[in-house]
Design a protein around this motif. Sequence first.
Motif, short mmCIF file in Angstrom:
data_model
loop_
_atom_site.label_atom_id
_atom_site.label_comp_id
_atom_site.label_asym_id
_atom_site.label_seq_id
_atom_site.Cartn_x
_atom_site.Cartn_y
_atom_site.Cartn_z
N ILE A 166 -17.51 -26.32 -79.40
CA ILE A 166 -16.27 -27.09 -79.49
C ILE A 166 -15.24 -26.41 -78.60
N LEU A 167 -14.63 -27.17 -77.71
CA LEU A 167 -13.55 -26.66 -76.87
C LEU A 167 -12.24 -27.28 -77.36
N ILE A 168 -11.23 -26.44 -77.57
CA ILE A 168 -9.96 -26.89 -78.13
C ILE A 168 -8.84 -26.56 -77.15
N ASP A 169 -8.09 -27.58 -76.74
CA ASP A 169 -7.09 -27.42 -75.69
C ASP A 169 -5.70 -27.11 -76.24
N ASN A 170 -4.86 -26.55 -75.38
CA ASN A 170 -3.43 -26.29 -75.67
C ASN A 170 -3.20 -25.28 -76.78
N VAL A 171 -4.11 -24.33 -76.93
CA VAL A 171 -3.98 -23.38 -78.04
C VAL A 171 -2.88 -22.35 -77.82
N LEU A 172 -2.35 -22.24 -76.61
CA LEU A 172 -1.21 -21.34 -76.36
C LEU A 172 0.11 -22.10 -76.37
N TRP A 173 0.03 -23.43 -76.25
CA TRP A 173 1.19 -24.32 -76.41
C TRP A 173 2.37 -23.87 -75.57
N ASN A 174 2.09 -23.59 -74.30
CA ASN A 174 3.12 -23.17 -73.35
C ASN A 174 3.90 -21.94 -73.84
N GLY A 175 3.23 -21.09 -74.59
CA GLY A 175 3.85 -19.87 -75.10
C GLY A 175 4.57 -20.03 -76.42
N ALA A 176 4.79 -21.27 -76.86
CA ALA A 176 5.52 -21.50 -78.11
C ALA A 176 4.76 -21.00 -79.32
#
Length: 220
Positions: A166-176
């Motif tokens: 499973i690949l999950i995107d945006n896990v750093l959420w632009n640093g937020a």
Amino acid sequence: MAELWKFTALTPKLYEYLVAHGHNGDPIRAELAAETAKLGWISGMQIAAEQGTFMAILAGAIGARSAVEVGTFTGYSALCVARALPADGRLLCCDVNEDWTSIGRRYWERAGVANKITLKLGPAADTLKALPASPAFDFAFIDADKTSYPIYYEEILKRLRPSGLILIDNVLWNGAILDETTKDADTLALRALNDLIAKDTRVEAVMVGIADGLTIVRKK
């Protein structure tokens, strides 16, 4: 402490070099990206070119035959993954927007992969829950509404074959993800899922700094 410095910060020129030195594009992918860019700021929802190539390499490396994607947008990631599947492979795409996905349909046809893709329009949670509970997928990509990420993760994990990804995107959420003053529903959902996966004994996982952060989960 030295572990904190085992990365190279990307400048725009270094990023261009990175993209140029991978197999990150072809005419159809480039045309789809260009048409998506005309949508304006919302085009930022499209994954990066090198991420698409990376996903395709992973899908091919594990011999994936059956895949699912939650959040299709204009079909770029689906195009990349579908190309990595064998001739009889199947990709289930879940989305809610007919206008955006209709763009993808045209490019899937041009790329000769439309026969591998089934697009389901409607809430992805409902689509997933309606599937048989037995393992059905080798590969999955989650890139949709962040508040539902935990639901998508659990519904897909139970239907993923052992050693499936499973690949999950945006896990750093632009640093937020690290900003404690940011407490909107999307950010809180991402933090909760990141914390869950870090301790989830059902899987092995790694978070990598591709694009906006990508977690790769392998089911034990």
